[in-house]
Design a protein around this motif. Structure first.
Motif, mmCIF file in Angstrom:
data_model
loop_
_atom_site.group_PDB
_atom_site.id
_atom_site.type_symbol
_atom_site.label_atom_id
_atom_site.label_comp_id
_atom_site.label_asym_id
_atom_site.label_seq_id
_atom_site.Cartn_x
_atom_site.Cartn_y
_atom_site.Cartn_z
ATOM 1 N N MET A 134 0.895 -1.160 -0.022
ATOM 2 C CA MET A 134 0.490 -0.376 0.126
ATOM 3 C C MET A 134 1.152 1.263 -0.122
ATOM 4 O O MET A 134 0.736 2.429 -0.745
ATOM 5 N N VAL A 135 2.031 1.231 0.785
ATOM 6 C CA VAL A 135 3.111 2.708 0.551
ATOM 7 C C VAL A 135 4.221 2.544 -0.137
ATOM 8 O O VAL A 135 4.954 3.299 -0.256
ATOM 9 N N THR A 136 4.151 1.212 -0.623
ATOM 10 C CA THR A 136 5.388 1.324 -1.870
ATOM 11 C C THR A 136 4.735 1.492 -3.000
ATOM 12 O O THR A 136 4.382 1.087 -3.817
ATOM 13 N N PRO A 137 5.822 2.185 -3.504
ATOM 14 C CA PRO A 137 5.095 2.777 -5.390
ATOM 15 C C PRO A 137 5.566 1.964 -6.042
ATOM 16 O O PRO A 137 6.725 1.120 -6.389
ATOM 17 N N PRO A 138 5.311 1.451 -7.340
ATOM 18 C CA PRO A 138 3.779 2.024 -7.986
ATOM 19 C C PRO A 138 2.777 1.816 -8.031
ATOM 20 O O PRO A 138 2.854 0.596 -7.252
ATOM 21 N N PHE A 139 1.301 2.786 -7.799
ATOM 22 C CA PHE A 139 0.928 2.964 -7.441
ATOM 23 C C PHE A 139 -0.304 2.579 -8.301
ATOM 24 O O PHE A 139 -0.091 3.024 -9.350
ATOM 25 N N GLU A 140 -0.903 1.104 -8.468
ATOM 26 C CA GLU A 140 -2.069 0.908 -9.310
ATOM 27 C C GLU A 140 -3.336 2.097 -8.616
ATOM 28 O O GLU A 140 -4.071 1.121 -9.040
ATOM 29 N N PHE A 141 -2.782 3.445 -9.498
ATOM 30 C CA PHE A 141 -3.948 4.582 -9.225
ATOM 31 C C PHE A 141 -5.463 3.433 -10.131
ATOM 32 O O PHE A 141 -6.828 4.114 -9.475
ATOM 33 N N LYS A 142 -5.524 3.390 -11.246
ATOM 34 C CA LYS A 142 -6.433 3.072 -12.110
ATOM 35 C C LYS A 142 -6.778 1.775 -11.774
ATOM 36 O O LYS A 142 -8.763 2.168 -11.875
ATOM 37 N N GLU A 143 -6.241 0.746 -11.704
ATOM 38 C CA GLU A 143 -6.945 -0.144 -10.993
ATOM 39 C C GLU A 143 -7.837 -0.217 -9.778
ATOM 40 O O GLU A 143 -9.564 -0.575 -9.078
#
Lengths: 252, 257
Positions: free
Chosen positions: A26-35
């Motif tokens: 949850m806190v480590t990138p990359p974040f799957e914002f689109k999903e």
């Protein structure tokens, strides 16, 4: 007996690892914002019709059933205040969580377990995509975000159902109904509702993804995972409700 | 064995499975196995169902970990890598699953874009489209680009599954039962595609199968997994030049019965 106990301990260890992995992803990138947005849409928007109907019926029926008891004491004018406390403090978070356990829990459990059975999760892993980040973290975050929003909506529509139930017998303007409602609801009540719904949302997401991700292989595993996701989520929601009520009663 | 235009460098070992064992509970699947795959080679692993062939390639790709021994892939020991290093290594390994494992909620285009956009984040929309179309054209299925996996035949799904792994331009390909459940004509197509991939993309591959026609057509070398060990290896003819009752029925069933 000894083997059962060691299996139970192993299950707890796996649950703990799964939970820690979620917080790390949850806190480590990359974040799957689109999903994450897609899951919010699936979990939130697609639950709207069912949630709307249920919330309205709960408010309407609860008010109708409460009226005779209050009328016995000549206190039917207290109906708006009473239903507001009941809906905001208990019914809205609980009803939303139970509906979400059934609809969202089974959906997530079945989806992940069928992906597991057809090796789609393995395919994701070998092609350099982290399934814990893409499939697990996004779904748990989406349920934790959307269930509080749905709870506010259920509270609103439940109160509206209650208002319609009152005016089917008495004369009462909407303004005076909602004035009485908001007079009775305090910050603590709303805060408790938010806390409850966040806890319930996280629980439903966590249990459903866990059950789906670790489902047994085969088509039977898909059915079992969907079923376990619903049963375990509902069970956990009731236990949490009991604990939260005890804790909140210490502060009230 | 088919007549292929490939160069195999027998001095360059890209995969070395070294004394590896793997068990599931009391079931000992692999017992101290050793295996080498050379650069540019198509290596076929033969064996009965349930003998651990698929376990072997899952160990190589790091989906499973061995109980003992080491697996060296492109100079890195898979079972000693941390999560990040393993993910980077996996980009050099293409894995074609037995049931294709296409993401059934996505179109063919989205299936192919999925690994690409996650691993090459600086690509433009136009570059992504070009990559997807090029790979699809390579497997002869450009016309299916907007279809859902449920609308495809078994052979088409296999081809799309292979295309999805090729989009990351892997050095090594792992094929798990590439012709299982397909009709003979489609099997020939898939076998041709495996050889085509070897020639065009210069890949080194392990092909897991019990389809001897496939083995004969695509394999440069073969090994046979018997009772958890590689007991026979060589060319197709060398493997089956035996009266071993564990080996002979394979040949008899495929070419005599």
């Amino acid at each position: 007996m000894g083997k059962k106990f060691s299996n139970l301990l192993l299950e707890f260890a796996r649950l703990h690892r799964f939970l820690m992995r979620f917080f790390r992803e949850m806190v480590t990138p990359p974040f799957e914002f689109k999903e994450f947005i897609r899951q919010c849409y699936e979990i939130g928007w697609r639950s709207f019709p069912l949630i709307s109907l249920t919330g309205f019926i709960v408010g309407f029926v609860f008010t109708k059933q409460s009226r005779p008891s209050l009328e016995e004491f000549g206190a039917s004018s207290w109906l708006p205040a009473m239903i507001s406390i009941a809906i905001v403090r208990a019914l809205a978070p609980l009803v939303t969580a139970l509906i979400a356990s059934g609809k969202v829990g089974s959906q997530i459990g079945a989806e992940l377990s069928s992906m597991n059975v057809t090796e789609q999760i393995d395919a994701m892993e070998v092609s350099g995509t982290n399934p814990h980040k893409f499939l697990i973290a996004t779904r748990i975050l989406a349920t934790t975000t959307m269930i509080p929003i749905l709870t506010f909506y259920v509270a609103g529509i439940g109160l509206f159902g209650g208002y319609l139930s009152i005016i089917s017998k008495d004369q009462l303007s909407m303004l005076s109904f909602f004035t009485q409602v908001f007079d009775k609801i305090g910050f603590v009540d709303v805060f408790a509702m938010v806390i409850r719904s966040v806890v319930f949302g996280f629980t439903i997401g966590f249990i459903s993804t866990y059950v789906g991700y670790y489902s047994s292989k085969g088509t039977e595993g898909v059915g079992k995972a969907a079923n376990s996701a619903v049963v375990a989520s509902m069970f956990a929601v009731f236990i949490e409700e009991l604990l939260i009520v005890q804790v909140l009663s210490l502060f009230s | 064995m088919s007549n292929k235009n490939v160069y195999i460098d027998y001095d360059d070992c890209v995969i070395h499975v070294n004394d590896v064992s793997k068990s599931f509970g009391n079931l000992h699947v692999l017992r101290n196995v050793d295996l080498k795959l050379y650069n540019g080679e198509n290596l076929v692993v033969l064996g009965r169902s349930g003998t651990g062939k698929s376990v072997l390639i899952k160990l190589i790709s790091g989906l499973l970990m061995p109980d003992s021994g080491d697996i060296n892939v492109l100079g890195q020991v898979v079972n000693h890598l941390d999560e990040k290093a393993l993910r980077l290594l996996r980009l050099k390994i293409g894995f074609s699953f037995q049931n294709s494992a296409l993401y059934d909620s996505m179109t063919v285009r989205e299936n192919l874009e999925f690994p690409l956009v996650r691993n090459k984040r600086n690509l433009t929309r136009m570059e992504i489209d070009r990559e997807v179309e090029e790979v699809l054209e390579g497997v002869g299925l450009l016309q299916t680009i907007n279809q859902m996996p449920s609308e495809l035949s078994g052979g088409q799904r296999k081809r799309i599954g292979i295309a999805r792994t090729l989009i990351l331009r892997p050095d090594i390909m792992l094929y798990d039962e590439p012709t299982a459940g397909l009709d003979p004509i489609t099997c020939l197509d898939i076998n041709g595609l495996i050889n085509d991939v070897q020639e065009r993309y210069k890949t080194s591959s392990i092909i897991i199968t019990h389809d001897l026609a496939c083995a004969k057509m695509v394999g440069d070398r073969m090994v046979m997994l018997l009772d958890g060990k590689f007991e026979r290896q060589g060319t197709f003819d060398e493997i089956f030049a035996t009266d071993d009752v564990r080996v002979k029925p394979f040949y008899d069933y495929n070419f005599i019965v």
